[in-house]
Enzyme design. Structure first.
Site, short mmCIF file in Angstrom:
data_model
loop_
_atom_site.label_atom_id
_atom_site.label_comp_id
_atom_site.label_asym_id
_atom_site.label_seq_id
_atom_site.Cartn_x
_atom_site.Cartn_y
_atom_site.Cartn_z
N GLY A 50 0.85 -1.19 0.00
CA GLY A 50 0.00 0.00 0.00
C GLY A 50 0.89 1.24 0.00
N LEU A 51 0.32 2.35 0.38
CA LEU A 51 1.12 3.57 0.33
C LEU A 51 2.34 3.47 1.23
CD1 LEU A 51 -1.63 6.29 0.05
CD2 LEU A 51 0.05 5.58 -1.66
N ALA A 52 2.18 2.86 2.40
CA ALA A 52 3.32 2.77 3.31
C ALA A 52 4.36 1.78 2.77
CB ALA A 52 2.86 2.36 4.71
N HIS A 274 -16.16 6.37 11.27
CA HIS A 274 -16.28 7.49 10.34
C HIS A 274 -17.75 7.91 10.24
CE1 HIS A 274 -15.87 9.95 6.83
NE2 HIS A 274 -14.57 9.70 6.73
N SER A 292 -16.75 10.09 1.33
CA SER A 292 -15.60 10.82 1.84
C SER A 292 -15.94 12.02 2.71
CB SER A 292 -14.78 11.31 0.64
OG SER A 292 -13.86 12.27 1.07
N ARG A 338 -13.95 13.51 13.24
CA ARG A 338 -14.82 12.36 13.01
C ARG A 338 -15.44 11.79 14.28
NH1 ARG A 338 -10.96 9.48 8.47
NH2 ARG A 338 -11.37 11.09 6.94
N ARG A 443 -7.96 9.88 14.57
CA ARG A 443 -7.20 10.40 13.44
C ARG A 443 -8.00 11.47 12.71
NH1 ARG A 443 -7.12 9.50 8.05
NH2 ARG A 443 -8.42 7.64 8.03
C1 LIG Z 1 -12.76 3.84 1.91
C2 LIG Z 1 -11.57 4.50 2.54
C3 LIG Z 1 -11.22 5.79 2.19
C4 LIG Z 1 -10.13 6.41 2.77
N1 LIG Z 1 -9.82 7.69 2.41
C5 LIG Z 1 -8.75 8.30 2.97
C6 LIG Z 1 -8.39 9.61 2.60
O1 LIG Z 1 -9.04 10.24 1.78
N2 LIG Z 1 -7.32 10.17 3.20
C7 LIG Z 1 -6.57 9.51 4.11
O2 LIG Z 1 -5.58 10.07 4.59
N3 LIG Z 1 -6.87 8.25 4.45
C8 LIG Z 1 -7.94 7.62 3.92
N4 LIG Z 1 -8.24 6.35 4.28
C9 LIG Z 1 -7.33 5.59 5.14
C10 LIG Z 1 -6.15 5.09 4.31
O3 LIG Z 1 -6.60 4.72 3.03
C11 LIG Z 1 -5.44 3.91 4.93
O4 LIG Z 1 -5.21 4.12 6.27
C12 LIG Z 1 -4.09 3.69 4.24
O5 LIG Z 1 -4.25 3.65 2.84
C13 LIG Z 1 -3.40 2.46 4.75
O6 LIG Z 1 -2.22 2.28 3.99
P1 LIG Z 1 -1.18 1.15 4.36
O7 LIG Z 1 -0.11 1.24 3.33
O8 LIG Z 1 -0.78 1.29 5.78
O9 LIG Z 1 -1.98 -0.21 4.23
P2 LIG Z 1 -2.83 -0.86 3.02
O10 LIG Z 1 -3.03 0.05 1.89
O11 LIG Z 1 -4.03 -1.47 3.67
O12 LIG Z 1 -1.91 -1.99 2.48
C14 LIG Z 1 -1.69 -3.18 3.20
C15 LIG Z 1 -0.77 -4.06 2.38
O13 LIG Z 1 -0.34 -5.13 3.18
C16 LIG Z 1 -0.51 -6.36 2.49
N5 LIG Z 1 -0.72 -7.39 3.51
C17 LIG Z 1 -1.48 -7.33 4.63
N6 LIG Z 1 -1.35 -8.46 5.34
C18 LIG Z 1 -0.50 -9.26 4.65
C19 LIG Z 1 0.02 -10.55 4.87
N7 LIG Z 1 -0.29 -11.26 5.97
N8 LIG Z 1 0.86 -11.05 3.95
C20 LIG Z 1 1.22 -10.35 2.83
N9 LIG Z 1 0.76 -9.11 2.59
C21 LIG Z 1 -0.09 -8.57 3.49
C22 LIG Z 1 -1.69 -6.14 1.58
O14 LIG Z 1 -1.64 -7.05 0.52
C23 LIG Z 1 -1.42 -4.69 1.15
O15 LIG Z 1 -0.50 -4.69 0.09
C24 LIG Z 1 -9.37 5.72 3.72
C25 LIG Z 1 -9.70 4.43 4.09
C26 LIG Z 1 -10.82 3.82 3.51
C27 LIG Z 1 -11.21 2.47 4.00
#
Ligand SMILES: Cc1cc2nc3c(=O)[nH]c(=O)nc-3n(C[C@H](O)[C@H](O)[C@H](O)COP(=O)(O)OP(=O)(O)OC[C@H]3O[C@@H](n4cnc5c(N)ncnc54)[C@H](O)[C@@H]3O)c2cc1C
Length: 645
Positions: A50-52, A274, A292, A338, A443
């Site tokens: 994901g983004l992180a 939310h 949103s 929120r 948050r």
């Molecule tokens: C509908 C929605 C809208 C949102 N809108 C916003 C917004 O407008 N602005 C904002 O700041 N935030 C928003 N958020 C929150 C934000 O999107 C998330 O908090 C953020 O994208 C999380 O990013 P991440 O990289 O931490 O994890 P994620 O994007 O959830 O990525 C997780 C990754 O880990 C991998 N993974 C997980 N477990 C395993 C495993 N056991 N083995 C292998 N791979 C694994 C997955 O495959 C994936 O690649 C929103 C959230 C939702 C639900």
């Protein structure tokens, strides 16, 4: 038996001292470096794209480390971050409306109800400005004004317009930026990409994280993978509630398995509900849809003044409507944070003034904005969200107000990390939503994307070097006893799940667990309810291990098996969430205890007793967890009763 015991306090030993605006620079300067020739000799595993995780993997590879990246989707660009809609905060002050790094820092500490670390939040605010530059340079198509400047809009908990956005698809556009950076490194051979691979265990050797056990979700093959350090970027665990706005696949397994191996889990009870989601329409649903927060820039929230008023919204005259957020919180109006907007919606529905077939809904009305700005302007800003709403509800939000209700959305809890983003297991780093993060007990909108990208592009790539400077570490391979054991544990668990051969589906257990959590550990919690929930979770978990039915076998694609493993972990997490919520005898942010509220129904914190991070240590299955407290110090933003009035 006690629900938990208390251990020694825990301290963030990496947190730098001195004036807050110099701390991040100092930490970067004082941290050890790894020279480029040595970076090539070291491997880092990154779980999550994901983004992180995507930004971390791309940046580490760019720096010269060898990276092995894992995700369970069929492509890294399908990580849940792609769903993010509304925007990303940054203290650019392009609007000249009084924003600054200090104001973003202040808003975030206050928005989190004074339960986050000042040093981390300040760093986040500083780095926020770099993120926008980075993403613009990558070609992320942020919305622009007519003159070509980047546009911004408002999000909750702020009185400035600091949220950068790409229509209602900000996450998708940002993820494409991170993904192409990652793909470039894959193409160069610096990143080995393993899609459709699920991490099921962490391998710890001599106290250090040295690898993971993964299952190839297509062939069922189980392998052990090794590295000098492991980064978890596996996202949040909101799906413990079954119904949430998260993608169906989101789960806790990666962090929970690490927790069982020694990584402390911090503030698990801090869940964000939310306020603007499409209301639940029946028990057939497996997912909820977010509308949103950006919509609150132009939408006005209201309910009828009279209880049980079932007239169509257009038949309810202005003076019979209660724009309750504008009434109760005149300074922030519809843009209160929120947690506050969610509770206010619950309160008016509890009073019998909710709308829609279930009475669990409030209106989000765009009539004024459409009259003022014209339909075209609204369409340009929110078109895809309006379309999504119409497709799901069959109602046209340009004509009738949207109906919305709070839903589980984000988890502020996660693995405890120090200032360097390192967990309590040396060599295990945690970024993005998976760590307990910088958001405290609540948050602010548009801050998750900011934190994920801050962690991945800017923080981790600096701090991990301090650890890797002591590497490369002794080689470990599949024959190491720790690896053999971890792999055997995974195989054994899969066999146990398959062997139950009971009469209930995994989903039926998950749904029931979610109902318990929503009822007792959702928007409002009480000691009695939480105790009841703990008993119910334990009983249901026992049933799960006796009655779950997982068809098929482990030798190939088996989605029931995947889900069963995740739900088994959700059961354990759910219990810890309730224990954490029970022990925190105060209300703060997303954690609202019915017993602790001010006379006008706002969250009542207890700073004397609870101004700490609760970091939980796993001991053994069936044994109580140990609570370690990290005291929070506030030198710059002094805790007060949060007011948005
Ligand atoms: C509908 C929605 C809208 C949102 N809108 C916003 C917004 O407008 N602005 C904002 O700041 N935030 C928003 N958020 C929150 C934000 O999107 C998330 O908090 C953020 O994208 C999380 O990013 P991440 O990289 O931490 O994890 P994620 O994007 O959830 O990525 C997780 C990754 O880990 C991998 N993974 C997980 N477990 C395993 C495993 N056991 N083995 C292998 N791979 C694994 C997955 O495959 C994936 O690649 C929103 C959230 C939702 C639900």
């Amino acid at each position: 038996m006690d629900l938990y015991t208390e251990g020694d306090p825990i301290a963030d030993t990496k947190a730098p001292e001195g004036p807050i605006e110099t701390r991040w620079d100092r930490r970067r300067f004082e941290a050890k470096l790894v020279n480029p020739a040595n970076r090539r000799k070291m491997t880092v595993i990154v779980v999550g794209t994901g983004l992180a995780g995507g930004s971390a993997a791309a940046t580490l590879a760019e720096q010269g480390y060898r990276v092995k990246s894992y995700c369970y989707q069929d492509s890294p660009r399908r990580a849940h971050s792609i769903a993010a809609q509304g925007g990303i905060n940054a203290a650019k002050n392009y609007r000249n409306d009084g924003d600054s790094v200090h104001r973003l820092f202040y808003d975030t500490v206050k928005g989190g109800d004074f339960r986050s670390r000042e040093s981390n939040v300040h760093r986040l605010a500083e780095v926020s400005v770099n993120i926008i530059d980075q993403c613009v340079a990558q070609g992320v198509p942020f919305a622009r004004e007519y003159g070509g400047l980047l546009d911004t809009r408002s999000f909750g908990g702020a009185q400035v317009q600091r949220t950068f956005y790409a229509r209602g698809q900000t996450g998708q556009q940002l993820l494409l930026g991170a993904y192409q950076a990652l793909e470039r490194q894959i193409g160069l051979g610096n990143v080995e990409m393993n899609a459709r691979h699920e991490m099921l265990e962490l391998i710890v050797v001599d106290g250090k994280a040295r690898g993971i056990v993964v299952r190839d979700m297509v062939t069922g093959e189980i392998t052990t993978e090794f590295a000098d350090a492991v980064v978890l970027a596996s996202g949040g665990y909101g799906n413990v509630f079954y119904l949430s706005t998260n993608a169906k696949g989101c789960n806790v397994t990666a962090t929970w398995r690490a927790h069982r191996k020694g990584a402390y889990f911090a503030n698990p009870c801090y869940t964000q509900i939310h306020p603007t989601c499409i209301p639940v329409s029946g028990d057939h649903q497996s997912k909820l849809t977010l509308m949103s927060e950006s919509l609150r820039n132009d939408g006005r929230v209201w309910v009828p003044k009279a209880k049980g008023d079932t007239r169509s919204p257009k038949d309810i005259p202005e003076d019979e409507r209660d724009y309750y957020l504008e009434r109760i919180y005149p300074s922030f109006g519809n843009l209160v944070p929120r947690d506050i907007a969610s509770r206010a919606a619950k309160n008016v529905c509890d009073e019998g003034r909710g709308v829609g077939p279930t009475g669990l809904g409030v209106y989000l009305d765009f009539a004024d904005a459409i009259n003022r700005l014209g339909r075209k302007a609204i369409e340009a800003k929110y078109g895809n969200l309006f379309e999504m709403y119409e497709r799901i509800t069959g109602e046209d939000p340009y004509e009738v107000p949207m109906r919305i209700y709070p839903a589980v959305h984000y988890t502020m809890g996660g693995l405890w990390v120090d200032y360097d983003l390192q967990s309590t297991i040396p060599g295990l780093f945690v970024v993005g939503e998976a760590n307990f993060s910088d958001h405290g007990a609540n948050r602010l909108g548009a801050s998750a994307l900011m934190q994920g990208l801050a962690d991945g592009y800017f923080v981790l790539p600096n701090t991990i070097a301090n650890y890797l400077a002591a590497g490369p570490f002794d080689k470990v391979d599949a024959s190491h006893p720790a690896a053999v054991q971890a792999r055997a544990d995974v195989e054994d668990r899969i066999q146990r799940l398959l062997a139950v051969n009971g009469d209930r589906t995994v989903d039926s257990f998950h749904r029931e667990l979610g109902q318990i959590m929503w009822e007792h550990c959702g928007m409002e919690r009480s000691a009695t309810g939480l105790r009841k929930a703990i008993d119910e979770i334990r009983a249901l978990r026992d049933q799960f291990w006796q009655r779950v039915r997982v068809p098929g076998n482990g030798e190939g694609l088996n989605q029931s098996l995947e889900k069963a493993g995740r739900v088994a972990d959700f059961f354990e997490l759910a219990e810890l969430m309730c224990i954490d919520a029970l022990h925190r005898e105060e209300s703060c942010g997303g954690h609202f205890r019915a017993e602790h509220q001010t006379p006008d129904g706002e969250a009542e914190r207890d700073d004397e007793r609870f101004a700490y991070v609760a970091a939980w240590e796993f001991t053994a299955t069936g044994e109580p967890s140990v609570l370690h407290k990290e005291d929070l110090k506030f030198e710059y933003v002094h805790p007060t009763q949060r007011s948005y009035k």
